[in-house]
Design a protein around this motif. Structure first.
Motif, PDB file in Angstrom:
ATOM      1  N   ILE A   1     -11.498  -2.871 -28.426  1.00  0.00           N
ATOM      2  CA  ILE A   1     -12.662  -3.640 -28.873  1.00  0.00           C
ATOM      3  C   ILE A   1     -12.231  -4.783 -29.789  1.00  0.00           C
ATOM      4  N   LEU A   2     -11.375  -4.463 -30.756  1.00  0.00           N
ATOM      5  CA  LEU A   2     -10.915  -5.508 -31.676  1.00  0.00           C
ATOM      6  C   LEU A   2     -10.164  -6.606 -30.934  1.00  0.00           C
ATOM      7  N   TYR A   3      -9.316  -6.218 -30.000  1.00  0.00           N
ATOM      8  CA  TYR A   3      -8.518  -7.212 -29.278  1.00  0.00           C
ATOM      9  C   TYR A   3      -9.397  -8.115 -28.417  1.00  0.00           C
ATOM     10  N   CYS A   4     -10.263  -7.486 -27.617  1.00  0.00           N
ATOM     11  CA  CYS A   4     -11.060  -8.275 -26.663  1.00  0.00           C
ATOM     12  C   CYS A   4     -12.093  -9.153 -27.368  1.00  0.00           C
ATOM     13  N   PHE A   5     -12.646  -8.684 -28.493  1.00  0.00           N
ATOM     14  CA  PHE A   5     -13.676  -9.478 -29.166  1.00  0.00           C
ATOM     15  C   PHE A   5     -13.096 -10.519 -30.122  1.00  0.00           C
ATOM     16  N   THR A   6     -11.819 -10.416 -30.446  1.00  0.00           N
ATOM     17  CA  THR A   6     -11.187 -11.472 -31.245  1.00  0.00           C
ATOM     18  C   THR A   6     -10.341 -12.408 -30.392  1.00  0.00           C
ATOM     19  N   LEU A   7     -10.151 -12.050 -29.121  1.00  0.00           N
ATOM     20  CA  LEU A   7      -9.335 -12.887 -28.239  1.00  0.00           C
ATOM     21  C   LEU A   7      -9.859 -14.322 -28.108  1.00  0.00           C
ATOM     22  N   PRO A   8     -11.173 -14.551 -28.014  1.00  0.00           N
ATOM     23  CA  PRO A   8     -11.651 -15.943 -27.889  1.00  0.00           C
ATOM     24  C   PRO A   8     -11.201 -16.843 -29.035  1.00  0.00           C
ATOM     25  N   PHE A   9     -11.065 -16.293 -30.245  1.00  0.00           N
ATOM     26  CA  PHE A   9     -10.626 -17.110 -31.374  1.00  0.00           C
ATOM     27  C   PHE A   9      -9.185 -17.602 -31.172  1.00  0.00           C
ATOM     28  N   ALA A  10      -8.359 -16.795 -30.477  1.00  0.00           N
ATOM     29  CA  ALA A  10      -6.970 -17.181 -30.247  1.00  0.00           C
ATOM     30  C   ALA A  10      -6.824 -18.144 -29.076  1.00  0.00           C
ATOM     31  N   LEU A  11      -7.824 -18.211 -28.194  1.00  0.00           N
ATOM     32  CA  LEU A  11      -7.713 -19.022 -26.987  1.00  0.00           C
ATOM     33  C   LEU A  11      -8.515 -20.315 -27.031  1.00  0.00           C
ATOM     34  N   VAL A  12      -9.503 -20.405 -27.919  1.00  0.00           N
ATOM     35  CA  VAL A  12     -10.465 -21.498 -27.841  1.00  0.00           C
ATOM     36  C   VAL A  12      -9.812 -22.860 -28.037  1.00  0.00           C
ATOM     37  N   ASP A  13      -8.859 -22.983 -28.936  1.00  0.00           N
ATOM     38  CA  ASP A  13      -8.243 -24.287 -29.169  1.00  0.00           C
ATOM     39  C   ASP A  13      -7.421 -24.757 -27.976  1.00  0.00           C
ATOM     40  N   THR A  14      -6.835 -23.820 -27.249  1.00  0.00           N
ATOM     41  CA  THR A  14      -5.960 -24.176 -26.124  1.00  0.00           C
ATOM     42  C   THR A  14      -6.736 -24.330 -24.823  1.00  0.00           C
ATOM     43  N   PHE A  15      -7.690 -23.438 -24.575  1.00  0.00           N
ATOM     44  CA  PHE A  15      -8.353 -23.389 -23.268  1.00  0.00           C
ATOM     45  C   PHE A  15      -9.773 -23.945 -23.260  1.00  0.00           C
ATOM     46  N   GLY A  16     -10.384 -24.119 -24.410  1.00  0.00           N
ATOM     47  CA  GLY A  16     -11.760 -24.613 -24.414  1.00  0.00           C
ATOM     48  C   GLY A  16     -12.693 -23.635 -23.718  1.00  0.00           C
ATOM     49  N   TRP A  17     -13.534 -24.196 -22.795  1.00  0.00           N
ATOM     50  CA  TRP A  17     -14.497 -23.332 -22.108  1.00  0.00           C
ATOM     51  C   TRP A  17     -13.844 -22.373 -21.118  1.00  0.00           C
ATOM     52  N   VAL A  18     -12.611 -22.641 -20.736  1.00  0.00           N
ATOM     53  CA  VAL A  18     -11.886 -21.692 -19.869  1.00  0.00           C
ATOM     54  C   VAL A  18     -11.621 -20.377 -20.604  1.00  0.00           C
ATOM     55  N   THR A  19     -11.793 -20.402 -21.926  1.00  0.00           N
ATOM     56  CA  THR A  19     -11.660 -19.174 -22.717  1.00  0.00           C
ATOM     57  C   THR A  19     -12.597 -18.085 -22.213  1.00  0.00           C
ATOM     58  N   VAL A  20     -13.769 -18.475 -21.748  1.00  0.00           N
ATOM     59  CA  VAL A  20     -14.737 -17.481 -21.242  1.00  0.00           C
ATOM     60  C   VAL A  20     -14.158 -16.754 -20.031  1.00  0.00           C
ATOM     61  N   LEU A  21     -13.586 -17.509 -19.096  1.00  0.00           N
ATOM     62  CA  LEU A  21     -12.990 -16.892 -17.918  1.00  0.00           C
ATOM     63  C   LEU A  21     -11.773 -16.042 -18.291  1.00  0.00           C
ATOM     64  N   ALA A  22     -10.934 -16.551 -19.209  1.00  0.00           N
ATOM     65  CA  ALA A  22      -9.747 -15.805 -19.619  1.00  0.00           C
ATOM     66  C   ALA A  22     -10.142 -14.496 -20.296  1.00  0.00           C
ATOM     67  N   THR A  23     -11.166 -14.531 -21.126  1.00  0.00           N
ATOM     68  CA  THR A  23     -11.634 -13.320 -21.794  1.00  0.00           C
ATOM     69  C   THR A  23     -12.176 -12.319 -20.781  1.00  0.00           C
ATOM     70  N   PHE A  24     -12.893 -12.841 -19.791  1.00  0.00           N
ATOM     71  CA  PHE A  24     -13.403 -11.965 -18.733  1.00  0.00           C
ATOM     72  C   PHE A  24     -12.269 -11.240 -18.021  1.00  0.00           C
ATOM     73  N   LEU A  25     -11.221 -11.964 -17.646  1.00  0.00           N
ATOM     74  CA  LEU A  25     -10.109 -11.351 -16.919  1.00  0.00           C
ATOM     75  C   LEU A  25      -9.386 -10.300 -17.762  1.00  0.00           C
ATOM     76  N   VAL A  26      -9.120 -10.645 -19.013  1.00  0.00           N
ATOM     77  CA  VAL A  26      -8.417  -9.696 -19.887  1.00  0.00           C
ATOM     78  C   VAL A  26      -9.273  -8.461 -20.143  1.00  0.00           C
ATOM     79  N   ALA A  27     -10.547  -8.660 -20.424  1.00  0.00           N
ATOM     80  CA  ALA A  27     -11.434  -7.528 -20.697  1.00  0.00           C
ATOM     81  C   ALA A  27     -11.582  -6.642 -19.461  1.00  0.00           C
ATOM     82  N   TYR A  28     -11.708  -7.270 -18.288  1.00  0.00           N
ATOM     83  CA  TYR A  28     -11.840  -6.489 -17.056  1.00  0.00           C
ATOM     84  C   TYR A  28     -10.599  -5.630 -16.820  1.00  0.00           C
ATOM     85  N   VAL A  29      -9.421  -6.201 -16.999  1.00  0.00           N
ATOM     86  CA  VAL A  29      -8.182  -5.465 -16.769  1.00  0.00           C
ATOM     87  C   VAL A  29      -8.016  -4.341 -17.787  1.00  0.00           C
TER      88      VAL A  29
END
Length: 298
Positions: free
Chosen positions: A218-246
């Motif tokens: 829970i901590l990893y998946c819900f804090t992951l967007p903060f680590a990705l937002v600067d690099t991926f922008g809105w693609v962060t949503v898709l990246a979070t989906f893939l990581v959370a699903y796996v």
């Protein structure tokens, strides 16, 4: 259990049955919505991005935890399958070994019928279902069947009746005591396999491990967007989906198979195994042998 062809790939891609999608969809969607909120806030209100170093290191540790979780669960699944393979073998061995001594008698038929009921009693006991002895309980005296179903431990009571049949054969002089002891070893093994299944069923994964893994997820998946937002922008949503699903999917697979005796899509096919045992054993009975139920009726 879902039957499938391991050589086929794309034909199962859209399958929901047997996958973990239904179990994890709520958690994954929460992560996606949260990721979208984080990206929107970072884009339009204030930058909330953080360096990804911590998440990279935490992801490696979390992956190792999930691998251990899945391996431990699969060990329990495979051990359960081996125990039920032992039940298949010992029921066959008991009937095969007793036939030359009991002959094609009603005593042999009674032993076969009680032995064929043992797997059904065991499966129902492990599942916590209504007490059940299979579809052919009418071939034995109704009073004995009713007593078995009312017993505190139904599979154990069935095993006792199997031993009682073997003892009756010795009392009738069909074989000496040492032969009875050898035949009863098969019943002894059945009880051992039942105990092994009960050990798996009644011993879940340690609570502390389960809680730690889920908190980390829970901590990893819900804090992951903060680590990705600067690099991926809105693609962060898709990246979070893939990581959370796996990650949530791997954890849920461990939950699904750690107790393989239920009725879930990925549990052992106990109904099929029980029916196969019964068909194999009852096929050894001569068609001319009258049933115990018919004898009691006359």
């Amino acid at each position: 259990m879902v039957e499938y062809d391991p050589h086929r790939w794309w034909s199962y891609f859209h399958y929901l049955r047997g996958s973990m999608v239904k179990e994890i969809v709520g958690r994954v969607l929460m992560c996606v919505v949260w990721a979208a909120a984080v990206v929107g806030f970072s884009k339009h209100v204030r930058d909330v991005g953080v360096p990804p170093t911590v998440h990279t290191l935490a992801g490696i540790s979390l992956s190792l935890l999930l691998v251990f979780r899945t391996n431990a669960s699969y060990d329990r699944f495979w051990e359960g399958r081996k125990l039920w393979g032992g039940i298949v073998n010992e029921t066959r061995n008991l009937v095969r070994a007793s036939e030359p001594f009991l002959g094609r008698t009603e005593l042999f038929a009674t032993l076969v019928r009680w032995t064929a009921m043992f797997p059904f009693a065991t499966a129902a006991w492990l599942r916590g279902q209504q007490r059940h002895l299979g579809p052919h309980t009418d071939t034995l005296p109704s009073g004995e069947v009713a007593d078995a179903l009312k017993a505190q431990h139904v599979p154990l009571n069935v095993a006792r009746r199997m031993t009682a049949v073997l003892d009756e054969g010795r009392r009738q002089g069909l074989y000496p005591e040492y032969v009875q002891m050898q035949l009863d070893q098969n019943v002894h093994q059945l009880i051992d396999y039942l105990g092994g299944c009960e050990r798996i069923h009644r011993t879940p994964m340690p609570f502390a491990y389960m809680v730690h893994v889920r908190r980390a997820l829970i901590l990893y998946c819900f804090t992951l967007p903060f680590a990705l937002v600067d690099t991926f922008g809105w693609v962060t949503v898709l990246a979070t989906f893939l990581v959370a699903y796996v990650f949530f999917g791997i954890e849920e697979i461990g939950v699904e198979i750690e107790d393989p005796f239920g009725t879930d899509d990925n549990d052992l096919p106990l109904d099929t195994i029980c029916q196969s045992i019964q068909n194999n054993l009852l096929a050894l009975l001569p068609t001319s042998t009258p049933s115990a139920h018919a004898d009691s009726a006359t």
